[in-house]
Motif scaffolding. Structure first.
Motif, PDB file in Angstrom:
ATOM      1  N   VAL A 101      49.469  82.934 -46.559  1.00  0.00           N
ATOM      2  CA  VAL A 101      50.335  81.827 -45.747  1.00  0.00           C
ATOM      3  C   VAL A 101      50.210  81.682 -44.183  1.00  0.00           C
ATOM      4  CG1 VAL A 101      52.860  81.175 -45.408  1.00  0.00           C
ATOM      5  CG2 VAL A 101      52.057  82.439 -47.723  1.00  0.00           C
ATOM      6  N   ARG A 102      49.942  80.360 -43.717  1.00  0.00           N
ATOM      7  CA  ARG A 102      49.675  80.256 -42.359  1.00  0.00           C
ATOM      8  C   ARG A 102      51.034  80.037 -41.718  1.00  0.00           C
ATOM      9  NH1 ARG A 102      44.427  79.066 -41.027  1.00  0.00           N
ATOM     10  NH2 ARG A 102      45.186  77.862 -39.206  1.00  0.00           N
ATOM     11  N   ASP A 103      51.375  80.958 -40.734  1.00  0.00           N
ATOM     12  CA  ASP A 103      52.498  80.957 -39.894  1.00  0.00           C
ATOM     13  C   ASP A 103      52.301  81.107 -38.588  1.00  0.00           C
ATOM     14  OD1 ASP A 103      55.152  81.183 -39.353  1.00  0.00           O
ATOM     15  OD2 ASP A 103      55.373  83.295 -39.811  1.00  0.00           O
ATOM     16  N   ARG A 104      53.270  80.500 -37.793  1.00  0.00           N
ATOM     17  CA  ARG A 104      53.047  80.310 -36.296  1.00  0.00           C
ATOM     18  C   ARG A 104      53.947  81.055 -35.739  1.00  0.00           C
ATOM     19  NH1 ARG A 104      50.901  76.354 -33.289  1.00  0.00           N
ATOM     20  NH2 ARG A 104      50.667  74.827 -34.808  1.00  0.00           N
ATOM     21  N   LEU A 105      53.339  81.983 -34.790  1.00  0.00           N
ATOM     22  CA  LEU A 105      54.285  83.003 -33.992  1.00  0.00           C
ATOM     23  C   LEU A 105      55.043  82.071 -32.717  1.00  0.00           C
ATOM     24  CD1 LEU A 105      52.011  85.888 -33.583  1.00  0.00           C
ATOM     25  CD2 LEU A 105      53.702  85.571 -35.467  1.00  0.00           C
ATOM     26  N   ILE A 111      48.881  82.679 -37.179  1.00  0.00           N
ATOM     27  CA  ILE A 111      48.210  83.756 -38.056  1.00  0.00           C
ATOM     28  C   ILE A 111      48.393  83.402 -39.584  1.00  0.00           C
ATOM     29  CG2 ILE A 111      48.779  85.400 -36.128  1.00  0.00           C
ATOM     30  CD1 ILE A 111      51.201  86.141 -38.151  1.00  0.00           C
ATOM     31  N   THR A 112      47.378  84.422 -40.173  1.00  0.00           N
ATOM     32  CA  THR A 112      47.536  84.127 -41.659  1.00  0.00           C
ATOM     33  C   THR A 112      48.141  85.469 -42.384  1.00  0.00           C
ATOM     34  OG1 THR A 112      45.586  82.959 -41.647  1.00  0.00           O
ATOM     35  CG2 THR A 112      46.017  84.071 -43.829  1.00  0.00           C
ATOM     36  N   ARG A 113      49.065  85.479 -43.027  1.00  0.00           N
ATOM     37  CA  ARG A 113      49.870  86.367 -43.815  1.00  0.00           C
ATOM     38  C   ARG A 113      49.627  86.313 -45.019  1.00  0.00           C
ATOM     39  NH1 ARG A 113      54.136  88.043 -40.214  1.00  0.00           N
ATOM     40  NH2 ARG A 113      54.890  86.589 -38.693  1.00  0.00           N
TER      41      ARG A 113
END
Length: 373
Positions: A101-105, A111-113
């Protein structure tokens, strides 16, 4: 010497309930007290996952939060190579056990989780909404306990008790009055001038996308309509007669392809389209009768499918076969400079670029000298 017996194993087998099977595995189940992981049979006995993928899934499931589970990190602790581990991770990702899952900080960095779900089918079930929380009703006061029969009560004590109970309050006084409802106010309009923060995408949505899309549609899926039977561009009575004779003659070469008159009339346009495209009758017969299924239940449907799917393209004409002329490339020949004998490319002989510049500079100086004189 006699064969040594494992007394511990013998004692454990004696404690197995029920008769021992004559063949197959015998389970000695000892309860775990620490350092254990619960693995579902849907993973341990998955019919489509390889044993390497199942083992990698169990290892990932046993690791704590935040541990690296990339290909190189797993290869450093496993005997399998990076290629086998990568193939196992792709299998787990195809069946929904592993997700990236691609997530934005908040800082804007993407980042990729790596998310591992021990039961991916549970994500597809609709979650029940949480029950609304209501304030707890006040607990009723306990009724006064009656005095035991053994304890005598004195007369003065009875005399002090009130003779009449206080009158209950009116019914109107017992109904609590609710405060007046506040007047509805319109919500404030959002300020469009200020930049609105972009919320990060949820890790698991309420309606997630399907984890695995099969390549083969289910049997209940609607089938596309069949392609129409090809027809000749210029139908003629000669083509129709030749096509009808060809279809009627098929049973002499292949008895399984015995057609009725109705089937022959329906298939005549397809064979006529083949003959119009200069297909030889032997080639058409070979394409229709090679590798027939056994048993052949519907010969007319099989011929219709092959006439449609194997239709050859029309023969190209002479202008289509003509090779286009290649553009002629003009090559500038080499010349030799008359002054310095240097080779240079030019359509006509003469001087090279340096010599031409030197001659021009020299002529310019001579003209300037004559002008000054």
């Amino acid at each position: 010497m006699d064969t040594q017996q494992n007394t511990a194993l013998t004692r454990a087998l004696a404690e197995v309930p029920g008769p021992l099977p004559a063949s197959g595995v015998i389970h000695i189940a000892i309860p775990h007290t620490d350092r254990f992981t619960i693995v579902g049979n849907h993973l341990a006995q998955h019919p489509d996952l390889s044993c390497t993928a199942v083992g990698i899934a169990v290892r990932i499931q046993s690791l704590p939060q935040g541990v690296e589970v990339g290909i190189k990190a797993l290869a450093a602790h496993c005997r399998e190579g990076e290629k086998r581990i990568a193939a196992a991770l792709r299998e787990l990702e195809a069946f929904g056990y592993l997700q990236r899952v691609r997530d934005r900080l908040p800082s804007g960095r993407v980042i990729t989780r790596t998310v591992f779900c021990n039961q991916p089918t549970a994500l597809l079930r609709p979650r029940r909404p949480a029950a609304p929380q209501h304030p707890a009703a006040p607990a009723p006061r306990p009724a006064p306990a009656e005095a035991p029969a053994e304890v005598p009560t004195s007369a003065p004590a009875r005399a002090q008790a009130p003779t009449s109970a206080p009158a209950p309050a009116p019914a109107q006084a017992q109904v609590p009055t609710s405060p007046p409802a506040p007047a509805p106010t319109s919500p404030p309009e959002p300020d469009t001038s200020a930049p609105q923060p972009v919320p990060p995408p949820p890790l698991f949505s309420a309606h997630p996308a399907p984890l695995f899309v099969p390549l083969v549609p289910p049997p209940t899926a609607p089938k596309p309509p069949p392609a129409p039977l090809p027809r000749p561009d210029g139908p003629t009575p000669e083509l129709d007669r030749a096509a009808g004779a060809f279809l009627s003659d098929l049973r002499r070469h292949t008895p399984q392809l015995t057609l009725s008159e109705t089937d022959v009339r329906q298939l005549v346009p397809g064979v006529a389209a083949w003959l119009e495209r200069a297909a030889h009758p032997d080639a058409v017969r070979r394409a229709l009768t090679t590798d027939l299924p056994h048993p052949l239940r519907h010969p007319a449907k099989l011929l219709r499918h092959r006439l449609t799917a194997l239709l050859p393209p029309p023969l190209p004409g002479s202008h289509d076969m003509a090779v286009p002329a290649r553009p002629r490339i003009t090559v500038t020949p080499f010349q030799t400079c008359d002054d310095c004998d240097r080779a240079f490319r030019s359509p006509t002989p003469g001087h090279c670029r340096d010599c031409r510049e030197h001659r021009e500079h020299r002529e310019h100086r001579s003209e300037a000298t004559r002008t000054a004189a």
